[in-house]
Enzyme design. Structure first.
Site, PDB file in Angstrom:
ATOM      1  N   LEU A  11       0.834  -1.208   0.000  1.00 14.54           N
ATOM      2  CA  LEU A  11       0.000   0.000   0.000  1.00 14.54           C
ATOM      3  C   LEU A  11       0.869   1.258   0.000  1.00 14.54           C
ATOM      4  O   LEU A  11       0.541   2.267   0.624  1.00 14.54           O
ATOM      5  CB  LEU A  11      -0.938  -0.012   1.204  1.00 14.54           C
ATOM      6  CG  LEU A  11      -1.967  -1.143   1.218  1.00 14.54           C
ATOM      7  CD1 LEU A  11      -2.714  -1.176   2.545  1.00 14.54           C
ATOM      8  CD2 LEU A  11      -2.947  -1.007   0.050  1.00 14.54           C
ATOM      9  N   VAL A  13       2.851   4.136  -2.574  1.00 16.35           N
ATOM     10  CA  VAL A  13       2.266   5.139  -3.467  1.00 16.35           C
ATOM     11  C   VAL A  13       1.378   4.501  -4.534  1.00 16.35           C
ATOM     12  O   VAL A  13       0.214   4.873  -4.707  1.00 16.35           O
ATOM     13  CB  VAL A  13       3.384   5.972  -4.137  1.00 16.35           C
ATOM     14  CG1 VAL A  13       2.807   6.841  -5.241  1.00 16.35           C
ATOM     15  CG2 VAL A  13       4.080   6.844  -3.096  1.00 16.35           C
ATOM     16  N   MET A  14       1.910   3.505  -5.263  1.00 18.12           N
ATOM     17  CA  MET A  14       1.152   2.916  -6.365  1.00 18.12           C
ATOM     18  C   MET A  14       0.057   1.977  -5.870  1.00 18.12           C
ATOM     19  O   MET A  14      -1.086   2.020  -6.358  1.00 18.12           O
ATOM     20  CB  MET A  14       2.100   2.168  -7.304  1.00 18.12           C
ATOM     21  CG  MET A  14       3.055   3.071  -8.063  1.00 18.12           C
ATOM     22  SD  MET A  14       2.231   4.215  -9.187  1.00 18.12           S
ATOM     23  CE  MET A  14       1.721   3.084 -10.492  1.00 18.12           C
ATOM     24  N   VAL A  81       4.613  -4.410  -5.054  1.00 18.08           N
ATOM     25  CA  VAL A  81       5.832  -4.462  -4.241  1.00 18.08           C
ATOM     26  C   VAL A  81       7.030  -4.244  -5.158  1.00 18.08           C
ATOM     27  O   VAL A  81       6.922  -4.378  -6.383  1.00 18.08           O
ATOM     28  CB  VAL A  81       5.951  -5.828  -3.521  1.00 18.08           C
ATOM     29  CG1 VAL A  81       4.780  -6.025  -2.571  1.00 18.08           C
ATOM     30  CG2 VAL A  81       6.029  -6.985  -4.525  1.00 18.08           C
ATOM     31  N   ASN A 110       7.289  -3.080 -11.422  1.00 19.49           N
ATOM     32  CA  ASN A 110       8.150  -2.851 -12.584  1.00 19.49           C
ATOM     33  C   ASN A 110       9.139  -4.005 -12.759  1.00 19.49           C
ATOM     34  O   ASN A 110      10.350  -3.806 -12.821  1.00 19.49           O
ATOM     35  CB  ASN A 110       8.921  -1.541 -12.434  1.00 19.49           C
ATOM     36  CG  ASN A 110       8.273  -0.406 -13.216  1.00 19.49           C
ATOM     37  OD1 ASN A 110       7.524  -0.640 -14.153  1.00 19.49           O
ATOM     38  ND2 ASN A 110       8.553   0.814 -12.814  1.00 19.49           N
ATOM     39  N   SER A 135       1.313   1.983 -15.949  1.00 18.36           N
ATOM     40  CA  SER A 135       1.998   3.237 -16.264  1.00 18.36           C
ATOM     41  C   SER A 135       1.084   4.410 -15.952  1.00 18.36           C
ATOM     42  O   SER A 135      -0.120   4.352 -16.178  1.00 18.36           O
ATOM     43  CB  SER A 135       2.409   3.282 -17.738  1.00 18.36           C
ATOM     44  OG  SER A 135       3.081   4.508 -18.001  1.00 18.36           O
ATOM     45  N   LYS A 200       5.904  -2.523 -21.389  1.00 19.15           N
ATOM     46  CA  LYS A 200       6.086  -1.418 -20.431  1.00 19.15           C
ATOM     47  C   LYS A 200       7.551  -0.989 -20.391  1.00 19.15           C
ATOM     48  O   LYS A 200       7.860   0.204 -20.263  1.00 19.15           O
ATOM     49  CB  LYS A 200       5.620  -1.855 -19.037  1.00 19.15           C
ATOM     50  CG  LYS A 200       5.973  -0.885 -17.904  1.00 19.15           C
ATOM     51  CD  LYS A 200       5.215   0.423 -18.020  1.00 19.15           C
ATOM     52  CE  LYS A 200       5.711   1.477 -17.019  1.00 19.15           C
ATOM     53  NZ  LYS A 200       5.749   1.052 -15.629  1.00 19.15           N
ATOM     54  N   HIS A 203       8.051   1.137 -23.311  1.00 21.93           N
ATOM     55  CA  HIS A 203       7.373   2.401 -22.998  1.00 21.93           C
ATOM     56  C   HIS A 203       8.301   3.299 -22.187  1.00 21.93           C
ATOM     57  O   HIS A 203       8.456   4.494 -22.475  1.00 21.93           O
ATOM     58  CB  HIS A 203       6.085   2.116 -22.206  1.00 21.93           C
ATOM     59  CG  HIS A 203       5.503   3.303 -21.493  1.00 21.93           C
ATOM     60  ND1 HIS A 203       6.055   3.829 -20.333  1.00 21.93           N
ATOM     61  CD2 HIS A 203       4.424   4.067 -21.765  1.00 21.93           C
ATOM     62  CE1 HIS A 203       5.351   4.871 -19.942  1.00 21.93           C
ATOM     63  NE2 HIS A 203       4.345   5.030 -20.783  1.00 21.93           N
ATOM     64  N   GLU A 207      10.012   6.839 -22.974  1.00 19.12           N
ATOM     65  CA  GLU A 207       9.846   7.924 -21.990  1.00 19.12           C
ATOM     66  C   GLU A 207      11.189   8.594 -21.693  1.00 19.12           C
ATOM     67  O   GLU A 207      11.289   9.831 -21.667  1.00 19.12           O
ATOM     68  CB  GLU A 207       9.249   7.345 -20.714  1.00 19.12           C
ATOM     69  CG  GLU A 207       9.092   8.300 -19.558  1.00 19.12           C
ATOM     70  CD  GLU A 207       8.662   7.571 -18.292  1.00 19.12           C
ATOM     71  OE1 GLU A 207       9.241   7.849 -17.227  1.00 19.12           O
ATOM     72  OE2 GLU A 207       7.758   6.717 -18.365  1.00 19.12           O
ATOM     73  N   ARG A 305      21.785  10.754 -18.986  1.00 20.34           N
ATOM     74  CA  ARG A 305      21.573  10.740 -17.537  1.00 20.34           C
ATOM     75  C   ARG A 305      22.872  10.366 -16.815  1.00 20.34           C
ATOM     76  O   ARG A 305      23.203  10.934 -15.776  1.00 20.34           O
ATOM     77  CB  ARG A 305      20.460   9.763 -17.166  1.00 20.34           C
ATOM     78  CG  ARG A 305      19.097  10.197 -17.658  1.00 20.34           C
ATOM     79  CD  ARG A 305      17.986   9.433 -16.966  1.00 20.34           C
ATOM     80  NE  ARG A 305      16.684   9.717 -17.568  1.00 20.34           N
ATOM     81  CZ  ARG A 305      15.526   9.385 -17.022  1.00 20.34           C
ATOM     82  NH1 ARG A 305      15.492   8.748 -15.854  1.00 20.34           N
ATOM     83  NH2 ARG A 305      14.385   9.673 -17.621  1.00 20.34           N
ATOM     84  N   ARG A 464      37.144  -6.035 -41.007  1.00 17.11           N
ATOM     85  CA  ARG A 464      37.025  -7.225 -40.165  1.00 17.11           C
ATOM     86  C   ARG A 464      37.675  -8.433 -40.843  1.00 17.11           C
ATOM     87  O   ARG A 464      38.311  -9.272 -40.195  1.00 17.11           O
ATOM     88  CB  ARG A 464      35.553  -7.529 -39.863  1.00 17.11           C
ATOM     89  CG  ARG A 464      34.857  -6.468 -39.024  1.00 17.11           C
ATOM     90  CD  ARG A 464      33.419  -6.853 -38.716  1.00 17.11           C
ATOM     91  NE  ARG A 464      33.370  -7.914 -37.725  1.00 17.11           N
ATOM     92  CZ  ARG A 464      32.792  -9.091 -37.902  1.00 17.11           C
ATOM     93  NH1 ARG A 464      32.235  -9.395 -39.071  1.00 17.11           N
ATOM     94  NH2 ARG A 464      32.790  -9.997 -36.942  1.00 17.11           N
ATOM     95  N   HIS A 470      37.190 -12.552 -40.866  1.00 17.64           N
ATOM     96  CA  HIS A 470      35.785 -12.754 -40.513  1.00 17.64           C
ATOM     97  C   HIS A 470      34.891 -13.014 -41.724  1.00 17.64           C
ATOM     98  O   HIS A 470      33.701 -13.268 -41.558  1.00 17.64           O
ATOM     99  CB  HIS A 470      35.265 -11.548 -39.736  1.00 17.64           C
ATOM    100  CG  HIS A 470      35.874 -11.421 -38.378  1.00 17.64           C
ATOM    101  ND1 HIS A 470      35.660 -12.332 -37.371  1.00 17.64           N
ATOM    102  CD2 HIS A 470      36.716 -10.475 -37.856  1.00 17.64           C
ATOM    103  CE1 HIS A 470      36.321 -11.966 -36.289  1.00 17.64           C
ATOM    104  NE2 HIS A 470      36.980 -10.842 -36.560  1.00 17.64           N
TER     105      HIS A 470
END
Length: 497
Positions: A11, A13-14, A81, A110, A135, A200, A203, A207, A305, A464, A470
């Site tokens: 229980l 946030v989500m 969870v 997730n 989502s 997801k 997705h 995002e 990031r 190569r 190769h």
């Protein structure tokens, strides 16, 4: 005693938000969390809803035995969870408490999609393991998320009415409607175990890239066009009324027009420029590399990031790395803004094309038979990447379910043709002024590579063959025929391998 239709374990946030959403739709819910504070908070908010007509009843459980005793059969239990071993730990505890073979456990976290596949195998014959990727964040979970379900088909048939009731809705034009309005639900069964969490994951990769694209445009407007945050926010507000309409554009406009309550400066300017990540974008980038399905803009967003986290290195670089750049004083502001708008639209479309191509590759490999029109449909509302042009993507896949690449759809061929000069001008201006645009640039390179009939991989393959024997294929032979050239200064001998 009236029994609950479903239990929510976790229980936070989500989980709390999903439970309250179910209550809103008239379902009876049992809630359990190992944290007493979470249980109390959920019960308090549920009691407030109970005062309204038509709301479901809430049972606060203090242990798993009470959870099972409170449910109608077959019992349905949703887990909210953290991803990882805790999912299996809770399921094992439920089995020990008396969960039966025909009862349903739904992982709404997730989780990595391969873990979901493994869990279905592990619990086969013990219970009906099911997964639903959610989502929309806290607000979406509370008032209408996008739900990507996969696993046991009979489990879906049982939970479908609940999931469609709580999902976000869109009208006949594909536009979001309110929580209690009628519309097409953004919830769908996508296929066998793992498919929903995989979709997801992609997705979230999209995002990551979409957020980075917007940030790069903001950076250019701030650094090169010398626009204050408030003005940029107003421009974003205007853009959000047209083809760039999306949740991420909407919140970016609001953020840029918000003042810091402590200093009264623009809020965005007091936020440290180090971006965090939880891993789903990385999972997408790694998967694209593993499958040989290029998603360079998603990867660049992950790298961006990572590079943002190297703050001390960047501070040092800013003082030591000097170069000549084109002065921005002579740039026409209105013209540059128009080009930025076109670049953002085209780059965004390129990102979606990369994401859908990756899903197509995995759908074939895993035999999921993903319905891309359906996926685009459920992303039109509720989720973080919801955007008005997802209706156009839906139409493109409805017209041609076997579309080779999203950029090949006639509508998008024309859109990019009409807007591509602004895209190219923006990338050129970013290079000339020294303002990085790794995502917008990589999106353009993806597009140009896609339309390039001959790439310099012929030289690469020759390299190569030179240093590693190769082998190579010839343009005047069947590709399956492989050759190796004896690399000698005196004699060239082509040997079939």
């Amino acid at each position: 005693m009236t029994r609950s239709n479903i239990a929510m374990i976790g229980l936070g946030v989500m989980g709390k938000s999903l439970a309250l959403n179910l209550l809103d739709q008239g379902f009876n819910v049992t809630g359990f969390d190992i944290s007493e504070a979470h249980r109390e908070r959920a019960e308090t908010e549920a009691k407030q809803l109970a005062q309204q007509v038509g709301k479901g009843g809430f049972v606060k459980a203090t242990d798993l035995n009470q959870v099972l005793d409170s449910l109608v059969k077959p019992r349905v239990i949703a887990l909210s969870v953290p991803a990882g071993n805790i999912v299996e730990s809770v399921i094992d505890d439920l089995l020990e408490a008396g969960l039966e073979q025909d009862e349903i456990v739904i992982d709404t976290g997730n989780s990595l999609w391969t873990d979901t596949e493994d869990r279905e195998q592990k619990y086969q014959g013990k219970l009906r393991f099911f997964s639903t990727a959610v989502s929309g964040g806290e607000v979406g979970a509370r008032t209408g998320p996008a739900l990507m379900a996969s696993g046991d088909r009979q489990a879906w048939n049982y939970v479908q009415p609940m999931w469609e009731a709580i999902a976000a809705k869109v009208d006949s034009k594909g536009l979001p409607v309110g929580q209690f309005e009628q519309g097409e639900p953004c919830a769908a069964y996508l296929g066998p175990a793992g498919a929903g969490h995989y979709v997801k994951m992609v997705h979230n990769g999209i995002e990551y890239a979409d957020m980075q694209l917007i940030c790069e445009v903001y950076h250019f407007m701030s650094e090169v066009l010398d626009m204050p945050a408030l003005e940029i926010g107003r421009v974003f507000d205007t853009w959000n009324q047209g083809v760039l309409n999306s949740y991420l554009m909407e919140i970016s406009a609001e953020i840029l027009q918000t003042s810091d309550p402590i200093t009264s400066k623009p809020f965005v300017e007091v936020v440290l420029d180090k971006a965090g990540q939880k891993g789903t974008g990385l999972w997408t980038a790694v998967n694209s590399l593993q499958q040989g399905a290029p998603a360079p803009t998603i990867a660049q967003a992950v790298f961006a990031r990572a590079q943002s986290s190297q703050k001390s290195t960047r501070v040092l670089g800013a003082s030591r790395l000097k170069m000549h750049v084109q002065p921005s004083s002579g740039m026409n502001k209105e013209e540059a803004l128009g080009e930025l708008h076109e670049a953002l639209y085209c780059a965004k479309l390129s990102v979606y094309a990369q994401g859908f191509d990756l899903m197509k590759t995995m759908s074939v490999k895993e035999e999921w038979d993903l319905d891309f029109a359906h996926i685009a449909k459920i992303w039109r509302a509720g989720c973080i990447i919801r955007a008005v042009f997802l209706q156009d993507i839906t139409s493109a896949y409805q017209a041609d379910p076997q579309l080779e690449n999203l950029l090949f759809a006639q509508r998008f061929v024309e859109e990019v043709h009409n807007r591509s000069f602004g895209w190219r001008a923006t990338v050129a201006n970013s290079a000339l002024t020294g303002v990085p645009m790794p995502a917008i640039s990589s999106a353009l390179s993806y597009f140009d590579s896609l339309r390039c009939e001959v790439l310099p991989a012929n030289l690469l393959q020759a390299q190569r063959d030179y240093f590693g024997a190769h082998s190579y294929s010839r343009i005047d032979e069947e590709e399956v025929n492989k050759y190796h050239l004896t690399w000698s200064a005196d004699e060239r001998i082509q040997v079939s391998v």
